[in-house]
Design an enzyme around this catalytic site. Structure first.
Site, mmCIF file in Angstrom:
data_model
loop_
_atom_site.group_PDB
_atom_site.id
_atom_site.type_symbol
_atom_site.label_atom_id
_atom_site.label_comp_id
_atom_site.label_asym_id
_atom_site.label_seq_id
_atom_site.Cartn_x
_atom_site.Cartn_y
_atom_site.Cartn_z
ATOM 1 N N LYS A 170 0.893 -1.173 0.000
ATOM 2 C CA LYS A 170 0.000 0.000 0.000
ATOM 3 C C LYS A 170 0.926 1.218 0.000
ATOM 4 C CE LYS A 170 -1.652 3.073 1.924
ATOM 5 N NZ LYS A 170 -1.463 4.506 1.476
ATOM 6 N N GLY A 201 -4.494 3.506 -2.113
ATOM 7 C CA GLY A 201 -5.603 3.966 -1.281
ATOM 8 C C GLY A 201 -5.145 4.833 -0.130
ATOM 9 N N PRO A 204 -5.695 5.654 6.384
ATOM 10 C CA PRO A 204 -6.621 5.172 7.421
ATOM 11 C C PRO A 204 -7.626 4.128 6.912
ATOM 12 C CG PRO A 204 -6.495 7.579 7.399
ATOM 13 C CD PRO A 204 -5.797 7.095 6.161
ATOM 14 N N GLU A 245 10.107 1.903 10.241
ATOM 15 C CA GLU A 245 11.125 2.914 9.926
ATOM 16 C C GLU A 245 10.439 4.254 10.107
ATOM 17 O OE1 GLU A 245 14.233 2.530 9.182
ATOM 18 O OE2 GLU A 245 14.222 0.352 9.000
ATOM 19 N N CYS A 279 14.187 11.254 6.145
ATOM 20 C CA CYS A 279 14.069 10.928 7.576
ATOM 21 C C CYS A 279 15.433 10.923 8.252
ATOM 22 C CB CYS A 279 13.355 9.601 7.758
ATOM 23 S SG CYS A 279 13.970 8.312 6.698
ATOM 24 N N GLU A 369 10.637 16.503 14.285
ATOM 25 C CA GLU A 369 10.989 16.333 12.877
ATOM 26 C C GLU A 369 10.171 17.310 12.044
ATOM 27 O OE1 GLU A 369 9.858 12.617 10.811
ATOM 28 O OE2 GLU A 369 11.924 12.571 10.141
#
Ligand code: NAD
Length: 462
Positions: A170, A201, A204, A245, A279, A369
């Protein structure tokens, strides 16, 4: 590329269950460049069933044959690398050169590395009177973000397939065209039907359905810490394996003996690259008080050069979020020396390359972040304080240390609570384990360590 209006399930593009669609927007100009179906729980269930049905065949396929499919996949990615770069530029907004050099090239290297590992890894070992078999965990549910859209897909799919797992992906709603292109590549590479499945999609809806599906044995997630925490909790309750991650707030520690100009320039480039949406970016620069003013001046100068070179952020929401952090930095008393909260252009989701001086540990911009082109420069008095500041966030994903003497940098790096440290600008290694200490995550990706995440052991005694 043309968007598919279905899901890639069981080796073919199939109609989606629902009628809802997600617009794909180019963040450089706000144009809608395509639409993909918004998957439902039923789409996820169909995909998981296909992966489950394909598992016995693929897990029993000799590793050499799995390696051959991965090698073919790598070749398709090479053949389509220009299209990959153009697609990523269109939906993420990164400059085409960066898309070619990083977004398209890194996944090719990673796919190649797993073709090799699948062929050479010892899936069977002898331990005393036992033979230990390293068997695939089963069906993998992979949920990926938009910031390195293809790299993050390949960093999960390639080791999972090498291990003999089957899977459902996904991808992020902002970058689904890259994921569809990847599904085409998997198909072209001759990976058998059902081994890899794609459901586009919303997080949630489709993401959550995948994370909670009882037919999924391992959930591998890359994205925000907030969502990762929920996925980890659900996986814990179901006693299923999980790899996370998550975010980072990595420290770039410049020790007094370092080549200051080099350390600052590479440090600024690291933060601005991909518009700060990385990240592992070194978003906190730590400088000794005697060199502080010089470092700030160098950083401001370096950041100013990036004005026209970085792309927009991925979407308007991220642009607002990052500008909000910049405003917060100013409000909390940090000193702006480059950039600022004003959008540099009227059109597109751009944020100016921004540098803050006089940042203290307790400030929001030193702890959270930001995920944008924003660098915070902090001052330290001695090495012990530098270490305390470097380790003083909830994160521990990456970092850097610069020193005149490599051994001095290594000694400091060994005391950092973080999963990766670049010594004097050491370059990215696609075979080195990547992953976080503390709240930056659970598990490791890439190379041999990334492969073993998808394996479980069975010991036979003789
Ligand atoms: P996100 O965590 O919301 O999205 C990542 C992926 O998770 C996407 O595929 C999304 O659809 C899916 N997802 C969202 N909610 C879900 C749910 N309830 N269940 C299952 N899957 C779900 O991240 P975002 O909103 O795209 O970005 C927000 C922040 O996350 C960024 O500003 C940044 O701080 C961080 N981030 C980190 C990384 C990373 O590599 N560590 C990557 C992207 C974003």
């Amino acid at each position: 590329m043309k968007a598919h209006d279905g899901m890639y399930i069981d080796g073919a593009w199939r109609d989606a269950d629902g009628r809802d669609a997600i617009d794909v927007v180019n963040p450089a100009d706000g144009q809608v460049i395509g639409q993909v179906p918004a998957g439902t729980a039923l789409d996820v269930d169909t995909a998981v069933r296909a992966a489950r049905a394909a598992l016995p065949g693929w897990s029993a396929t000799p590793p050499a044959e799995r390696a051959a499919r991965l090698s073919a996949l790598r070749d398709v990615l090479v053949a389509r690398k220009d299209e990959i770069a153009e697609t990523i530029t269109a939906e993420l907004g990164s400059p085409l050169k960066f898309s070619q050099a990083v977004h398209a090239a890194a996944p090719i290297a990673v796919a190649g590395s797993y073709a090799e590992l699948a062929a050479t890894y010892a899936f069977e070992e002898k331990v005393g009177n036992s033979v230990v078999h390293h068997e695939p965990i089963g069906v993998v549910g992979a949920i990926t973000p938009w910031n390195y859209p293809l790299h993050q897909i390949v960093a999960k799919v390639a080791p999972a397939l090498a291990a003999g797992c089957t899977m459902v992906l996904k991808p992020a709603e902002d970058t689904p065209l890259t994921a569809q292109l990847f599904a085409e590549a998997v198909h072209e590479a001759g990976v058998p039907a059902g081994v890899f499945n794609l459901v586009t999609g919303l997080g949630p809806v489709a993401g959550q359905a995948l994370a909670e599906h009882p037919g999924v044995d391992l959930v591998s997630f890359t994205g925000s810490t907030a969502v990762g925490r929920r996925i980890g909790a659900a996986a814990g309750a179901a006693v299923k394996r999980v790899a996370l991650e998550l975010g980072g707030k990595s420290a770039n520690v410049i020790l007094p003996s370092a080549d200051l100009a080099k350390a600052v320039n590479v440090g600024v480039a690291n933060v601005m690259s991909n518009s700060g949406q990385t990240c592992s970016a070194w978003t906190r620069m730590l400088v000794h008080r005697d060199q502080y003013d010089e470092a700030v001046a160098l950083a401001a100068e370096a950041a100013a050069k990036y004005g026209d070179r970085i792309g927009p952020l991925v979407n308007a929401k991220q642009q607002e979020r990052v500008r909000g952090y910049i405003e917060k930095g100013v409000a909390e008393g940090a000193r702006l020396v480059a950039g600022g909260p004003e959008a540099p252009r009227e059109e597109g989701c751009y944020v100016s390359p921004t540098v803050f001086a006089d940042v203290t540990e307790d400030m929001t911009i030193a702890q959270e972040e930001i995920f944008g082109p924003v660098l915070s420069i902090l001052r330290y008095d001695d090495e012990e304080e530098a270490l305390r500041i470097a380790n003083g966030t909830v994160y521990g994903l990456a970092g850097a240390v610069w020193a005149g003497d490599e051994a001095e940098a290594v000694a400091f790096a060994r005391r950092m609570d973080t999963g990766q440290v670049d010594i004097n600008g050491g370059r990215f290694n696609p075979l080195a384990p990547f992953g976080g200490y503390k709240q930056s995550g659970v598990g490791r990706e890439l190379g041999l360590h990334g492969l073993t995440e998808y394996l479980q052991t069975k010991s036979l005694q003789f």
